[in-house]
Write an enzyme that holds these catalytic residues in place. Structure first.
Site, PDB file in Angstrom:
ATOM      1  N   ASP A 109      -9.952   5.919   8.610  1.00 27.62           N
ATOM      2  CA  ASP A 109      -9.213   5.114   7.652  1.00 27.62           C
ATOM      3  C   ASP A 109      -9.392   5.783   6.287  1.00 27.62           C
ATOM      4  O   ASP A 109     -10.303   6.600   6.109  1.00 27.62           O
ATOM      5  CB  ASP A 109      -9.817   3.711   7.681  1.00 27.62           C
ATOM      6  CG  ASP A 109      -9.188   2.811   6.660  1.00 27.62           C
ATOM      7  OD1 ASP A 109      -7.963   2.882   6.524  1.00 27.62           O
ATOM      8  OD2 ASP A 109      -9.917   2.054   6.015  1.00 27.62           O
ATOM      9  N   LYS A 165       4.520  -4.879 -15.490  1.00 25.46           N
ATOM     10  CA  LYS A 165       3.889  -3.643 -14.995  1.00 25.46           C
ATOM     11  C   LYS A 165       4.495  -3.320 -13.640  1.00 25.46           C
ATOM     12  O   LYS A 165       4.980  -4.215 -12.939  1.00 25.46           O
ATOM     13  CB  LYS A 165       2.370  -3.803 -14.901  1.00 25.46           C
ATOM     14  CG  LYS A 165       1.871  -4.618 -13.740  1.00 25.46           C
ATOM     15  CD  LYS A 165       0.379  -4.393 -13.601  1.00 25.46           C
ATOM     16  CE  LYS A 165      -0.152  -4.844 -12.256  1.00 25.46           C
ATOM     17  NZ  LYS A 165      -0.096  -6.279 -12.006  1.00 25.46           N
TER      18      LYS A 165
END
Lengths: 1074, 387
Positions: free
Chosen positions: A382, A525
């Site tokens: 991962d 944002k």
């Protein structure tokens, strides 16, 4: 199928199971039969049971039945008690959970009951930090907005707080009403899907409301989660006990079998076949002897009228079967289990795998598969939290064209930025304000007035933390207001609207009203491609584009910040539209997006933030080492392709252009994807070994590939040493593991989050990082470690040693059993093929259980080459990876050795103890001593390093052999009586022993020496290097190598700062859009 | 010295309990070993550096595994390698040790004077040997004359040697009752004695079983130069057998009175512990050709003395073609005459010396540097990957 849950209604509460959790495998009553059944499903155990039963038939048994029953019962008791102990621990933890006190509300009365007494339909009252005892539908919370926070780490491994909201229907209930509420919840039958709950609810009291209110997973509190930052919450139990979502997803993991185990099983079967052949041959000749010779031997008094011929025939056959049954070592399972237990303990004890930061030692939950670690061929890792720390920190930012943090790599300590703040640079202040306000972070005030943040997204948390570090601190927030502390003075902001983040919009905004002035601001944002096009016309955005490009090349995650003043009127109008859109029934999401779109325009771009998800300590070195060791490392991540590639570069997974090539498999349509797969395969096949090839693909491409051309992908997977797979779902990660597994590779999956659990369970070896994302992965894994860098030690040191040791132990077990069995067979030719056992029952049993089991256990301390050398020459792992130490060839060596030794022992014994000395008991003891002497020397020969427990056990066992036999020789009722005293007083006994050792070991030593010197294996060479160089130089080398490595790394990083190699040479189709 | 229990950490007990026990044991083992080699740089030193840091945190209870050489697999170890020096000197040493031992054994064996006389063929008529031996009425005495080749010092052991007689046969070797031989009241314990259990009257036979039943019954009367000499048949069995295995209050009963007579009969008035021929016979031989002690002659026999042996040739080895021989032998420290050990030692010793020499020569012709990294497979560009 549906289930109807009547709230607070006693009439139906017993129609579903109670809330008693049970994870135990056995009950007190079924333990014995069930455990016996489990144990005797193994071929070996069946075999030994059969042998033991045959031995009860005194007509055919050569030795007392105790020789098999004893060890068999010991083996059974050992494994059964281990099972029982594990199950008992499970029972205890269940009991603890079941007897936890829980508050229940019934008819307005609060009562405390045990968790196991909850029934479906009960209203459970929870307090802050309570663990949720069963699956509940939320109906009330202390929060006036009807919100509560839960921590779901135990369920899905995500540590951020999740918001749960009460259904609209119960929004207006008062606390008193909650206690008396009646109604019905219609929900599906229990399943294990923790993301889905499609149900609806009707309430009868206090208002008869016939309208159904839909429920989703957001209205539920699931078992084993925790209630956080909410004073109280109450809910209706819908699923209880083992029927909860978490209960249904618990499954007993299949026990894993290591590759070494598989080979041992195959060898066992081969030996079994061999045994059958031997038995048939001996049985045939035994019968032949009986009819040609035996009947003439009057002293045997064979009955004149024999039994039926087939009966006669099978009797001798079965006798030989029993005689040869020791060929398969009964002790091998116990010995290996014990050894594996010790390997696992060594991992637990390993101080060098202790993580100081999180205070976690390495742990091996699965004690049975350590040797597989030494044979790993593929590591599937991962990214977030495994390779990286999953600790996002704002490292750089670009505010109105000024790049901060470029010099020291840390914007927070950039003097210019600090100065700009103290001089109240308006752009910088606005920038900070957006960072602090434009988010969904929940500030948590602890008792000592420090504020910590809980966020769904690590990026937001990083921004808020960075703002706080730059004196712009978000100190409190509720649904309507937020309070900011800047340079010591507090500012209040009214939160008017939140324009939520969606993956389509790729941006979020908030509309706030400044407390004092009453000015309305839009703070936004978002991703560069979502925000920069919406800048107000005329603003220079080129510098921001450049900044974004540069930051992402550094592997940083970028966000653009923007803002706009809103006029009161404009906002009012928009607000109306927004309300409307929010209330629309159809196409709501699209409409909201439209409305938001209309507001988020003409933005004044403030700057770009660059957040670093730092690589964990030692990751590049570890990956390099593992790749040198011949292990292929794949990265599977849910993250974006760009970030994944950058991280891959940073951690040595892929190198930049001239040495390696990255093949991208992607495309918009199925055909394009499949074509690019074929092309990648072609390139992969035609490229020389020296060039590192890697491929990149995303989840969508994988889905299509798996559907249409799984075979070509498997071929690609086998060719490719490196791969980066992004946008993977947990299922896809597991699928990739399964593909590699089905191609016959030994896979190791490593991850830290709940989304890695499936892959961890699918892989041959699952390793969990017990890190920031909770312990779920670590709990599901076979091994848990604190940091990725410990993986190298786990594999190269523990895995390799374990493999070597298991290889020796298993083959040696066969060797010693074969040795004694061959002697029995040879003796059969001197005893009229009648199946007489040369050795008495006690000796046979003790030979297997004591004399030969203890010395072999010493190998668990053995190290063929030192840890330093292994780390220095990681390529040596290829040896264990390829199974060089345990395979049919090596086994044939051991087989030949035991045959040779049996011949040596047997012929020296019968020659030295012929004529007047050929007394049965004496001869048998001489042969047995010969075996003991030889095995002690064989173990010594195969031990690479002698530590005192080894010397103690090998030679202590040797002494113990004589002690035991001398003691047995003093007991008049035994056949052994006085035998050992006789032997020990004869010089010829000792002379024969020395002869046995010399003849037995001489050729072995000569052969080893010859091989060692003239055809050395890599291990031999490394041993010699170690010996000649001494440890000092070796470690010196390592130090310099390390220094080199660090130089290289920092150097390459610097290089990348100013100059970037486009990596995707094949990037015609790569979806790199900036 | 048992390790105190406190050393066993409770959470360890689950799976590797043996490991824990070992751990505890080793912890208490006195450190008699030389000091360890310098630990690996990343190992202990780092740990001790960081320990103070950990101290502050101790209130939070560190999970750090306790350091010990055992748990870290850092026990001091010596790693002998098969270097030319070690191997060659080992072979040399073995050769040097083995040759003299071989010579000593061989000479000891050679000094033993052994007289083997096979008489089974000479003591029966050529026709119908089996019929002859099975006839209880005929006189089976047979006189043989032997010449002693060398001076025989007393005590001279007299053995009878039987060939191709499977005392180790499964059916035979099991057919006895040790309890019955030992205890007076155990006459009925005849479970294993099949097929020789009950006498004609149905009462159990003492001693029962095939082994006792087939007791050897040839006898020898020996005279030297026509002068009868005494054969001492006392103490031919192991003292331990007489004391502990055969009861002094157990008397033969029902023995050899069935239809089939196997071997010798026993005097029913003498307890089993005094029936030394039986005791010797009951120590079954492991090999099909074996010798058993018949008696001892306690006088010297001179070279070229004439030995006259009157053999009562009763025992039937003819039906299965076995051989019988009379053996007279002196003894030495090595036991009876057996050249095997001496020859084997000389061979092995010689071979070791040869190997040592061979290795020296080989090493001179083809010297090898030990531990040359260029021999490492991955340094030779031929990467041998699996598959």
């Amino acid at each position: 199928m549906k289930r109807f849950v009547y709230i607070n209604d006693d009439s139906c509460r017993y129609s579903y199971c109670g809330n008693r959790i049970s994870n135990t495998k056995y009950t007190l009553w079924n333990f014995l039969p069930k455990n016996l059944w489990e144990q005797f499903r193994r071929f070996m155990n069946q075999y030994f049971l059969l042998i033991a039963c045959l031995q009860l038939w005194s007509c055919i048994t050569p030795v007392s039945p105790a020789t098999t029953w004893g060890p068999l019962i010991i083996i059974f008791i050992v494994s059964a008690s281990k099972e029982a102990w594990d199950d008992y621990n499970r029972y205890l933890s269940d009991k603890k959970a079941n007897e936890r006190k829980i508050w229940l509300v019934k008819d307005g009365i609060h009562r405390q009951i045990k968790a196991q007494e909850i029934h479906v339909g009960d209203v459970v009252w929870l307090h802050e930090n309570d663990e949720i005892p069963c699956d509940l539908v939320l109906i009330g919370t202390s929060d006036p907005q009807g919100i509560c926070y839960v921590e779901t780490a135990a369920l899905d491994g995500e540590t951020d707080l999740k918001t749960r909201i009460i259904p609209t229907i119960s929004a207006n209930l008062s606390v008193e009403q909650l206690g008396k509420v009646k109604g019905v919840v219609e929900c599906p039958n229990p399943d294990n899907d923790i993301r889905r709950f499609d149900a609806n609810m009707r309430l009868f009291l206090p208002i008869i409301d016939n309208e159904k209110c839909p429920l989703t997973i957001n209205n539920t509190l699931l078992q084993s989660c925790y209630l956080r930052y909410t004073e109280w919450a109450c809910g209706v139990a819908v699923y209880t006990g083992n029927e909860t979502k978490s209960g249904m997803s618990r499954g007993a993991a299949e026990p894993k079998l290591t590759a070494a185990d598989a080979i041992i099983d195959k060898l066992t079967i081969a030996i079994f076949m061999f045994q059958i052949v031997v038995v048939l041959v001996l049985g045939y000749f035994g019968n032949a002897w009986k009819y040609t010779q035996g009947l003439k031997q009057w002293y045997l008094m064979y009955p004149v009228e024999g039994e039926a011929p087939w009966y006669d025939f099978s009797i001798i056959l079965l006798r030989f079967e029993l005689l040869c049954s020791i060929m398969i070592p009964i002790s091998i399972k116990v010995t290996l289990d014990l050894a594996k237990g010790v390997y696992a303990k060594f991992i637990d004890w390993d101080e060098q795998m202790f993580d100081w930061e999180t205070n976690t030692p390495a742990h091996s939950a699965n004690t049975a598969i350590s040797e597989d670690l030494g044979q790993v061929e593929y590591i599937l890792s991962d990214k977030t939290g495994t390779l990286t720390e999953n600790k996002m920190i704002l490292k750089r930012c670009c505010i109105s064209g000024t790049l901060y943090g470029n010099d020291n790599g840390d914007a927070l300590n950039d003097v210019r930025l600090v100065n700009a703040i103290s001089s109240n640079d308006p752009d910088v202040i606005k920038f900070l304000l957006v960072m602090a306000l434009c988010n969904t972070v929940v500030p948590i005030k602890s008792n000592d007035d420090t504020v910590s943040y809980k966020a769904q997204s690590q990026d937001e948390e990083a921004l808020v933390n960075a703002a706080a570090n730059l004196n712009m601190m978000l100190i409190s927030k509720d649904s309507s207001t937020a309070e900011i502390c800047f340079n010591g003075s507090k500012f209040r902001y009214e939160l008017l609207d939140i324009l939520e983040f969606t993956s389509d919009r790729k941006r979020m905004s908030v509309v706030v009203k400044e407390g004092q002035i009453g000015k309305i601001l839009l703070l936004s944002k978002g991703a560069d491609e979502a925000l920069l096009p919406r800048a107000c016309p005329g603003q220079q955005i080129q510098k921001y584009l450049e900044a974004v490009e540069m930051y992402s090349q550094l592997g940083l995650r970028t966000l653009c910040l923007g803002w706009r003043d809103l006029k009161e009127s404009e906002y009012k109008e928009w607000s109306k539209n927004f309300q409307e859109a929010s209330c629309s029934l159809d196409n709501r999401e699209f409409k909201i997006a439209e409305v938001c779109h209309s507001l988020e325009r003409d933005l004044h771009i403030l700057g770009v933030t660059a957040v670093e998800d730092r690589l964990q300590d030692g990751v590049p070195e570890t990956i390099k080492l593992l790749r040198n060791a011949g292990i292929n490392v794949w990265m599977l991540t849910g993250d974006k392709q760009n970030t994944a590639i950058q991280i891959g570069l940073l951690c040595n997974l892929i190198t930049s252009e001239p040495n390696s090539q990255l093949l991208s498999i992607s495309g918009k349509t199925e055909e394009v994807i499949l074509r690019s797969l074929e092309r990648a395969l072609l390139i992969m096949k035609n490229t020389s070994e020296t060039k590192d090839l890697a491929f990149v693909l995303d989840g969508w491409a994988l889905e299509i590939i798996l559907k249409h051309s799984k075979e070509s992908f498997t071929r690609l997977a086998m060719l490719s040493k490196t791969a980066i797979c992004c946008r993977m779902t947990p299922l896809q990660k597991a699928q990739l593991v399964a593909i590699l597994k089905s191609a016959g590779y030994l896979t190791l999956a490593i991850g830290d989050g709940g989304n890695d659990v499936r892959m961890i369970q699918e892989a041959n070896i699952g390793v969990g990082i017990s890190g920031r994302e909770g312990l779920q992965a670590a709990r599901a894994a076979d091994y848990s470690i604190g940091k990725f860098k410990f993986l190298k030690r786990l594999i190269l040191i523990h895995g390799r040693y374990s493999y070597n040791r298991t290889a020796f132990i298993s083959q040696y077990s066969f060797y010693k059993s074969l040795l004694i069995c061959f002697i029995q067979i040879l003796f059969a030719f001197l005893s009229g093929l009648s199946g007489t056992s040369l050795f008495n029952s006690i000796s046979l049993m003790a030979y297997n259980v004591f004399y030969t089991s203890l010395p072999v256990m010493t190998i668990i301390f053995d190290k063929d080459i030192s840890e330093t050398t292994v780390m220095q020459y990681p390529q040596i792992l290829l040896h264990s990876q390829a199974g060089r130490l345990l395979n049919p060839t090596t086994f044939c060596g051991w087989f030949g050795c035991s045959l040779y030794h049996a011949l040596v022992v047997f012929f020296i014994t019968i020659c030295a103890y012929s004529d007047e000395k050929s007394e049965m008991q004496e001869l048998s003891m001489v042969a047995l001593s010969g075996c003991i002497w030889l095995q002690a020397f064989v173990v010594t020969m195969d031990t690479n390093s002698f530590t005192y427990p080894q010397i103690l056990l090998i030679w202590g066992n040797f002494v113990a052999f004589y002690m035991i036999n001398l003691i047995l020789s003093a007991i008049p009722s035994l056949q052994l009586y006085t035998i050992m005293f006789h032997l020990c007083s004869q010089p010829s006994y000792w002379i024969s022993m020395a002869l046995t050792v010399a003849v037995g070991m001489g050729p072995v030593v000569a052969f080893r020496y010859f091989k060692n010197l003239y055809q050395p294996s890599a291990i031999n060479i490394l041993q010699q290097i170690e010996q000649s160089n001494g440890s000092i130089q070796a470690s010196g080398n390592l130090e310099s190598a390390r220094a080199n490595l660090t130089n290289l790394l920092t150097g390459s990083r610097k290089n990348r700062d100013c100059y970037y190699h486009p990596l995707l040479s094949d990037s015609a189709e790569s979806a790199r859009t900036y | 010295m048992p390790p105190p229990l406190s050393l066993l950490r409770p959470h360890d007990v689950s799976s590797g309990s043996l490991a824990v026990a070992l751990y505890a044991l080793l912890h208490h083992f006195p450190r008699t070993f030389p000091p360890p080699p310098p630990a690996s740089p990343s190992g202990h030193s780092k740990a001790s550096l960081m320990d103070p840091l950990e101290m502050q945190d101790d209130s939070k209870k560190s999970n750090k595994p306790k350091y010990s050489k055992f748990t870290q697999q850092e026990l001091p170890a010596c790693k002998p390698l098969l270097t030319p020096a070690i191997v060659i000197s080992t072979f040399l040493l073995v050769g040097i040790l083995f040759v003299p031992i071989g010579l000593a054994s061989l000479s000891a064996s050679q000094e033993i004077v052994e007289l083997v006389h096979r008489y089974d063929t000479n003591c029966v008529p050529l026709a119908d040997k089996v019929g002859f031996i099975q006839d209880t009425k005929t006189d089976k005495s047979c006189t043989r004359t032997l010449t002693v080749p060398k001076h025989m010092k007393n005590p001279i052991q007299i053995y009878y040697q039987i060939g191709d007689f499977y005392q180790n046969h499964r059916r035979y070797v099991k057919s006895r009752s040790d309890k019955q031989l030992r205890y007076k009241d155990a006459a009925h314990l005849t479970k294993d004695c099949e097929p020789e259990v009950y006498g004609a009257d149905g009462a159990p036979i003492v001693p029962c079983g095939l082994v006792a039943w087939s007791l050897f019954n040839d006898t020898y009367t020996i005279s030297v130069n026509k002068k009868a000499i005494e054969v001492n048949k006392k103490d031919i069995a192991w003292q331990s057998d007489k004391n502990k295995k055969f009861g002094s209050d157990v008397y033969p009963r029902n023995f050899q009175n069935g239809n089939l007579i196997g071997g010798a009969k026993l005097n029913e008035s003498i307890p089993l512990s005094e029936q030394e021929d039986l005791i010797v016979w009951m120590r079954t031989a492991a090999l099909p050709t074996f010798r058993k002690l018949y008696g001892r002659i306690e006088t010297d026999i001179m070279e070229n003395d004439q030995l006259t042996v009157v053999i009562q040739n009763n025992y039937n080895t003819y039906s299965f073609g076995g051989s019988k021989a009379l053996v007279l032998s002196t003894t030495s420290w090595i036991g009876g005459k057996n050249n095997f050990i001496g020859v084997a030692y000389l061979t092995v010793g010689g071979f070791c010396l040869f190997l040592a020499l061979f290795f020296v020569v080989l090493y001179m012709i083809k010297p090898r540097t030990l531990g040359d990294p260029s021999f490492l497979s991955w340094n030779r560009c031929t990467l041998d990957y699996p598959n």
